[in-house]
Design an enzyme around this catalytic site. Structure first.
Site, PDB file in Angstrom:
ATOM      1  CB  SER A   1      -1.036  -0.157   1.374  1.00  0.00           C
ATOM      2  OG  SER A   1      -2.497   0.958   0.649  1.00  0.00           O
ATOM      3  CD  GLU A   2      -1.090   3.944  -2.880  1.00  0.00           C
ATOM      4  OE1 GLU A   2      -1.544   2.486  -2.967  1.00  0.00           O
ATOM      5  OE2 GLU A   2      -2.259   4.854  -3.194  1.00  0.00           O
TER       6      GLU A   2
END
Lengths: 232, 218
Positions: free
Chosen positions: B46-47
């Protein structure tokens, strides 16, 4: 040891005034400098240019500064979840510059580490590319992006020591790490402030050299934006 | 019958291979994690700064400091790691992430994607989408074939402001699985019970229909 600790948020934000450019850490409401934001509201300064990935929600985070119309311009990657923000933007009261998230992070990091500009493929061929220099590398077009310039970077960490060393927790590291030392003055608020020597040097995420002032926040609400659970 | 959101996610999960690092966008892409085969070693990125993202926590175990890019509370699996936003996009830009799955408002037959702005209506921002589509080599779009007004979202050219150029490789919709080729949208598979005729009608861009178009096996 060079001491960076100050007694409270008031001392930490000394010199912050209207019309300045401020960087504020956090992703959504995760890892935002809550105590500093509350103090900025109390100070009542206005005309602020805010560099922050998001704009908070209506009644928390940067939403508190928006409510009081203290922000002139937001530089962010994503600004949903905030009705007052949308209203001010559509009415033209608030200036908004939207930037790809990776470019936003790297423009902070570039400021932190003394790189004036860099090339990235993000945004090529889109509105974001308008007016920007394009250069091909290995046949792929990239945009020239510049380091941010900010008067203060205001970040939040989990633990810190009086030398300004910082340790973050979980995904609250986000923009707090690349914003450290990216403004002329970096203010760090921490949940727990320890005497120098109490943190293991092997575990430090951001060395104290990037931090000018550190203080222990009085209160952390740490609000959750989307509480999602797995049923047992 | 057209697929529901879980059906789309289930079909996309078949694209996930052993050893993949995968970035999942918000919406249908998030559901893909529920359908990846148990015997595959896969890590979700997840960025906002985690590799090895796990399911939502049990009630009472939520941690405000542990969220995904959709701001949802999550957990970390054994082997997980945390990092800052700059390093996170370094992973993406540096092509260390093997597969990116994201939603879209429109996809053009040349692989252009629009998913961040409806002028005058919705201006929330691109988040990490522009960085992802500019750098990822394997991009799959999960979306409905048509919008709420019944208009095709698979177009000759995007009408909305684009997020990235020539980047989408595959699209899975409620009606079909489609590959982007130089000649246009190549129809690979039909959703169970959906006719080629229905897909043709719902596709505004150039649709290439092979002699045999099998049904998806889900």
């Amino acid at each position: 040891m060079i001491a960076k600790n100050v007694d409270n948020v008031k001392q930490a934000l000394e010199g912050v005034s209207s019309n300045m450019t401020l960087m504020l850490g956090g992703f959504g409401l995760c890892g935002i400098p809550e105590n500093a934001i509350a103090e900025l509201v109390r100070l009542g300064i206005s005309g602020i240019t805010c560099i922050s990935n998001n704009a908070g929600v209506d009644d928390f985070g940067l939403g508190l500064l928006l409510q009081k119309k203290q922000i002139k311009k937001m530089i962010s990657s994503y600004v949903g979840e905030n009705a007052e923000f949308e209203r001010q933007m559509l009415s033209g009261e608030l200036e908004v510059e939207l930037i790809p998230q990776g470019t936003l992070a790297e423009r902070c990091r570039a400021a932190q580490v003394g790189i004036p500009a860099f090339y990235t493929p993000a945004g090529y061929g889109t509105e974001v590319a308008e007016g920007k220099e394009v250069l091909d590398f290995k046949g792929k077009p990239h945009l020239l992006e510049h380091a941010f310039e900010a008067d203060f970077s205001i970040i939040k960490a989990w633990k810190g020591d009086t030398a300004g060393n910082l340790i973050f927790k979980a995904t609250a590291r986000n923009f707090n790490a690349p914003m450290a030392g990216a403004g002329k003055i970096c203010v760090a608020e921490v949940e727990e402030l320890l005497p120098a020597g109490q943190l293991d040097p092997n575990q430090i995420h951001i060395p104290g050299i990037f931090v000018q002032r550190i203080f222990q926040g009085k209160f952390f609400e740490k609000r959750i934006e989307q509480r999602t659970i797995t049923q047992k | 019958m057209a697929l529901d959101k879980n059906g789309i996610a289930k079909r996309i999960a078949q694209e996930v291979q052993n050893g993949y690092y995968v970035n999942l966008g918000i919406g249908i892409p998030t559901l893909v994690a529920n359908f990846v085969r148990d015997d595959l070693e896969v890590e979700f990125q997840s960025e906002n700064g985690i590799l090895g993202m796990g399911p939502f926590p049990f009630e009472g175990e939520e941690d405000a400091d542990l969220i995904n890019a959709g701001k949802q509370t999550i957990t970390a699996l054994p082997g997980a790691s945390y990092f800052d936003s700059s390093l996170s996009f370094g992973m993406i830009r540096g092509k260390h992430v093997d597969l990116t799955i994201l939603g879209a408002m429109e996809v053009a037959e040349n692989g252009d994607i629009a998913n961040w702005k409806i002028p005058g209506k919705m201006v929330k921002g691109m988040g990490g989408a522009m960085d992802l589509v500019a750098s990822a080599e394997n991009i799959i779009v999960a979306m409905q074939h048509t919008n709420r007004a019944g208009e095709s979202k698979l177009l000759k050219r995007c009408s909305l402001p684009i997020t990235g150029v020539n980047c989408v490789k595959k699209i899975v919709t409620d009606l079909a699985c489609i590959e982007i080729t130089k000649e246009g949208f190549l129809l690979l598979e039909r959703a169970p019970g959906v006719s080629v005729e229905t897909i043709k009608k719902a596709t505004a861009g150039t649709l290439i229909v092979p002699v045999d178009v099998p049904e998806m096996s889900l």
